[in-house]
Write a protein that holds these residues in place. Structure first.
Motif: not given
Length: 99
Positions: A14-41
């Motif tokens: 579900g990670n599609h071309a209209n994602y809004c980019g990956a972001i990081t909290d600067g310490s432990k995690y980064f997040a990116y999203c698909s259309n309907l979900s946010i994935y935190v790694s």
């Protein structure tokens, strides 16, 4: 000989071309999203740690709460802005705007 490949992780569907980019909290995690979900790694292992889901329409913006390190703020085309508790994968507060 033949090259060996090892699967490191599964990429969530579900990670599609209209994602809004990956972001990081600067310490432990980064997040990116698909259309309907946010994935935190994890930044350390790149392992998927959490999936934050609960939208009816495309997520348009996501960012970490600068005052609470384990909270994400996300907006969606469904007219909502939600503050998410990432470890619990639940919204702490949701604002609904009329279109």
């Amino acid at each position: 000989g033949r090259a060996r490949m090892r699967q490191c992780a599964l990429v969530p569907a579900g990670n599609h071309a209209n994602y809004c980019g990956a972001i990081t909290d600067g310490s432990k995690y980064f997040a990116y999203c698909s259309n309907l979900s946010i994935y935190v790694s994890s930044l350390e292992t790149y392992r998927l740690e959490r999936i934050v889901a609960g939208y009816e329409q495309t997520i348009t913006c996501v960012d970490w709460n600068p005052h609470a390190p384990l909270q994400l703020v996300a907006c969606s085309l469904d007219g909502t802005v939600s503050i998410w508790d990432v470890p619990a994968e639940v919204p702490l507060q949701t604002l609904k705007f009329d279109s």
